[in-house]
Design an enzyme around this catalytic site. Sequence first.
Site, PDB file in Angstrom:
ATOM      1  N   SER A  78      50.629  36.081  33.670  1.00 27.54           N
ATOM      2  CA  SER A  78      51.292  37.386  33.797  1.00 27.54           C
ATOM      3  C   SER A  78      50.948  38.376  32.682  1.00 27.54           C
ATOM      4  O   SER A  78      51.357  39.533  32.745  1.00 27.54           O
ATOM      5  CB  SER A  78      52.807  37.210  33.871  1.00 27.54           C
ATOM      6  OG  SER A  78      53.183  36.801  35.164  1.00 27.54           O
ATOM      7  N   LYS A  81      49.563  41.658  33.765  1.00 26.06           N
ATOM      8  CA  LYS A  81      50.368  42.845  34.087  1.00 26.06           C
ATOM      9  C   LYS A  81      50.221  43.950  33.044  1.00 26.06           C
ATOM     10  O   LYS A  81      50.588  45.102  33.304  1.00 26.06           O
ATOM     11  CB  LYS A  81      51.835  42.466  34.260  1.00 26.06           C
ATOM     12  CG  LYS A  81      52.112  41.572  35.471  1.00 26.06           C
ATOM     13  CD  LYS A  81      53.609  41.349  35.656  1.00 26.06           C
ATOM     14  CE  LYS A  81      53.913  40.475  36.875  1.00 26.06           C
ATOM     15  NZ  LYS A  81      53.690  39.046  36.634  1.00 26.06           N
ATOM     16  N   SER A 140      58.962  40.706  34.329  1.00 23.81           N
ATOM     17  CA  SER A 140      57.666  40.285  34.873  1.00 23.81           C
ATOM     18  C   SER A 140      57.725  40.082  36.387  1.00 23.81           C
ATOM     19  O   SER A 140      57.078  39.188  36.943  1.00 23.81           O
ATOM     20  CB  SER A 140      57.188  39.001  34.191  1.00 23.81           C
ATOM     21  OG  SER A 140      55.814  38.782  34.441  1.00 23.81           O
TER      22      SER A 140
END
Length: 432
Positions: A78, A81, A140
């Site tokens: 993640s 991102k 997230s």
Amino acid sequence: MKDKVRPVRLKTVIAASMAVWMVMLSLGSAVVMANGYEGRPSTENTLGLQVKAAILIDADSGQVLYEVNSEEPLPAASMTKLMTEYIVLEEISNERLSWDEVITTSAEAASTPPDGSSVFLAQGDQHTVLDLYRAMAVGSANDATIALASKISGSEQGFVTKMNEVSKQLDLKTAIFTSATGLSETTVISAADMAKLAQIILREHPEFLEYSKLQEYKFRERDKTAIVNINWMLGTNVNQKGLKHLAYEGVDGMKTGFIDAAGYNFTGTVKRGEQRFISVVMDTSSKSARFNETAKMYDYGFATFEKKTVLAPKSVVETVKTVKIKKGKKKSLPVVTDKDITFMVKKGVEPKIEVVSSEVKPDTELVAPIPVGTVVGTVTYKYTDDESKQELTRTVNLITTEDGQKAGWFRLMFRAIGDFFAGLFNGIVNLF
């Protein structure tokens, strides 16, 4: 006899064991026994970090202060991102998107698997860009990320194409994006490039920290509980009972990540006084380990380095004290550097710098009138760390310290006549 010998042997064994233990410590035994996620071997390093890769840089300059296997592309999870967040901020700054714009959740976003971080969007749900961005930055949320990606590029795949285009523009050499969320293990990037991306975000969009430092965020009014920031290392968590043992003073971002192929990752940033660091750790063994390993780097950075100005602003460069100008009352103007040069140096070390190059604009561009403060060239300095032998360069502008007023026609005429005869005389002298 046996009873007498036994203690001697026992002492010998204990002494030998202690000696081995001390040697292991001196060599950084922690790195030998260090393990990443599911027992994957860590990369040997002098700080004993249990990571596959890591890096610590100065946020202002990008100067590398510590690194472990920082160039190898690894699954980002993640942390991916951060690129999505950067692109959203770019879209807003270029007025192609606004914080209060309402996005209708696409079928693609609504079908995002709920087994990861999610705010459980349903097709047709409507939320502002700001709400979705906060859900992505704080929790997230994968479905919020896909909703934003779909809005910008029509689909996640279209957005992935954009991510790779932007990656090339930013010169992230190791980055390969195959998803907007990082759920795909084929999305890879090196620790060095991830730190570089983080530095670009903080430099170009400092407002990013307004969202990354939020301790919690309630996505819907009807939600019973708020989304708690996955970054447990936030300095403000010192007052949170279950997280204060991980809180680190000055931490205000940036992004965690986890998938099986990546282990537990974290891109962080911390500021104390005038020092701001950016860090990346990749493939640690647990949620807490990624913060513990990051803390080791921060402790090292704050204990070891200090900012030192090695060149003050408006300094005279010995090799370029003046520049020649055309059609001015004066034939040349004094110049100085426009700003300071600052490096992160080891505490107690007096850094030495040297001029490696200088460049002055061509004559055709240095024609009076020239106002004071005009950029007329550049000068590049180099600093070499005696211990690591790392070479760092900084380039600053050369600016004028006086007005270069234009000469009158009478002065220019006599100057031309003088130049003509001077050239003629030199030509005659050269004949002999």
